[in-house]
Every structure is written in C-alpha cells, then in structure tokens.
Scaffold this motif. Structure first.
Motif: not given
Length: 352
Positions: A274-301
């Motif tokens: 993801i380039p410098a124009y944007s940011s992303f976070t992976i959201i886990d089942a608890d609604g928190k940012p997921a650790a590296s290598g853990k799956q979750g929903l993609i959030q884009l900014e």
C-alpha cells in the motif's frame, strides 16, 4: 467564502499527499505528517458539507464506515461541481453504490495512480496495443470496473484498443485470441487488462503456443478467490506464459473497489504494498488490529474523495499483512485472501 461555497480544489493538504513522487519508499516523518493532515482536512470537509457524516462524527470521532453501508444508505457528500458518476457492483439486496467523481478528486486519484503505474513498470511512451477483457464502458450501463480498465489505458499512447467482452457481458475468447495472434509480429507493447474470471476463460480457451515480438503486461482484478471456476491464479498465469511466447509476460493483480479511490497493484510475489497515499489495517474478530500473519477484515484509509466520506472504509474482504517481502519492497504488504461474504453481487459474479 462560506463552508458551503468552498470548492473541492481548495483541499491543499490532500493535494500535497497526492503529489508525493515516490509511493513505495518508506514514509518519512514529513510524509506521515502530510497524510495525517490530509485525513484531518477531509474529515473537516465532510463534517462541513455532509450533515449525515457530521452526525456520525458526533457519535464517534473519525468513524470507520463498513462498505455495505454505502450500498444501502445515501451517504454521499453533495457536490455542486462537474464530474462523473460511477456505479459499484451489486445485485439483489446488496444494492449499488453510486459514487460521484468530481474533477478535483479525480485529478488527485489520477496523479497518484500515475506514480503507482510508473513505479510498477506499467508506463510506456511507446504507442501500445490494449486488449481489454471487459465491455466498452460506452456501450451500456456497466459497473465501475469497465470504466476503470478503460482509464488504465492512459499508461501508454493507444495505438489500438480491442474490447473482448460484448455489451451483454459475453466474453468473446475467439476475438481475444484472434487479436493477440494478429498482433504477434508487431513490436509495440501489448497490455491485457480485465476481470480475473475472463483471464481464466482466456487461459482455458488458449490455442497452441505462438511467438509474440512484443512484451506483454497484464492487470487482472475482481478477486482470484472464489470466482475462478477451474484454475487458481498460478495456473492461469502459468498457462498464459506458456502460450504467449513473448520477451516478457508480466501479469499483476489489482485490488480496489468503487467506494475507495485507489486501485492497488501487486508485486511479483502477489502482495499489495500500500503506497504512501493510503494506509491499511487488518481488523480481527474482536475488532482490534490483527498481528502480522493473522487474518481479518481489510480496512483502508485514503482522503482523496471529496464526494464520499469513505476515508476510513471497512471492507468485506479478508486479508493479512506482513513485512520484508521477498520482492524487495520496503513497505509492509497486504495479502488479499478473499471475500468474507459470498461473492454474489461482485463485479466478477455479475460477469458469470
């Protein structure tokens, strides 16, 4: 000038972000400050111009909006400016998002996408030939993907452009292969853009291998997961590489949606940096940012839309993130895993 007289071209912090020249370099503190300022500016813009979004902000600062909400409610920010309407995919109860691309927002999107295309080696000054595995967007009411692929032809001067999907959505594999064989002895670069499901149809209908004089670069979108019927991504790319005996066959994937301003381009490893124009976070089942290598929903900014308060967008897509990609890119990467919901209503589903 009152807030409601303010024009979208006055969003200068967002322009500064869109004009960053090196999208995949590690962000400097100054660039991080530019991104933060741009996000704050677009928040103020939508709060001033969109009463519904202002109410959301009263309930929660910097709200994250699920993409499905845009398909069921009209959350658009009113714009009294020239531009173009595009529709997302969506059928049945899912609905479609109508997104207005005002001129100022479109300019920022185009500048950023140009830098991303350059960084990925997709820009050429040589007149080129384009095979689009999509319908001609001028032929009817098509989802936004048809217009997106058409806009991507700006990466090179167009010598010839052929659409291999008919107005009724039928993929014409014979036309596609006849076109590639007709171009076989020409030196001009060849680009192939289209939905993943049509790339699969192209691979399954391939003739005996033949030689092309020109390099071939491809972009496929619409989701490798769940929509291909018989082949996975590696099999599709491998089959086309074997058939197209060219100096180069480089087929990348793109990830994006009408409700988000940018489309992201995969590296050779299939990861989205993801380039410098944007940011992303992976959201886990608890609604928190997921650790590296853990799956979750993609959030884009991203703050480029003046017409839609989608600057913090929770998608319906599953992914995971990682670092130190073997392609050598220094930025963390996003790995797309597939839809968290059924594929019904997506661009790829509509194509079947």
């Amino acid at each position: 000038m009152s807030d409601y007289m303010e024009k979208a071209e006055s969003l200068t912090a967002i322009d500064a972000l869109a004009d960053l020249p090196a999208p995949y370099a590690l962000s400097s503190p100054v660039e991080e400050q530019i991104f933060t300022a741009a996000m704050q500016q677009i928040d103020r813009w939508h709060c001033s111009h969109n009463p519904t979004y202002a109410q959301l902000c009263d309930e929660q600062s910097s709200p994250v909006i699920p993409v499905g909400l845009f398909k069921t409610l009209n959350l658009a920010t009113p714009m009294n400016e020239p531009g173009q309407w595009l529709s997302s995919s969506g059928t049945g109860t899912h609905g479609k998002t109508q997104v207005f691309f005002d001129v100022a927002s479109m300019g920022r999107i185009q500048r950023a996408m140009t830098q991303m295309f350059i960084a990925n080696g997709l820009v050429s000054l040589t007149p080129s030939r384009f095979l689009l595995l999509s319908p001609d967007p001028r032929s009817g009411d098509h989802a936004g993907y048809a217009t997106a692929f058409m806009k991507f032809t700006a990466c090179a001067p167009v010598k010839e452009c052929v659409f291999a999907v008919q107005a009724d959505g039928r993929f014409d594999s014979q036309l596609a292969w006849d076109t590639l064989q007709r171009w076989a002895n020409d030196p001009e670069p060849i680009y192939i853009f289209g939905l993943t499901v049509f790339f699969e149809h192209l691979c399954l209908s391939r003739p005996d291998a033949f030689t092309l004089q020109a390099p071939v670069k491809g972009l496929t979108g619409g989701g490798w997961k769940g929509m291909t019927q018989q082949l996975d991504r590696q099999q599709i790319v491998s089959g086309l590489n074997q058939c197209l005996q060219a100096p180069l066959v480089d087929i990348r994937d793109i990830y994006g949606m009408t409700e988000h301003p940018l489309h992201y381009i995969s590296c050779q490893e299939g990861h989205f940096h993801i380039p410098a124009y944007s940011s992303f976070t992976i959201i886990d089942a608890d609604g928190k940012p997921a650790a590296s290598g853990k799956q979750g929903l993609i959030q884009l900014e991203n703050p480029f839309f003046a017409s839609l308060p989608a600057q913090r967008l929770l998608t319906q897509d599953l992914g995971m993130w990682g670092e130190r990609c073997s392609c050598g890119q220094p930025r963390p990467y996003l790995r797309y895993l597939g839809r968290a919901t059924t594929p019904e209503g997506t661009c790829a589903a509509e194509a079947l």
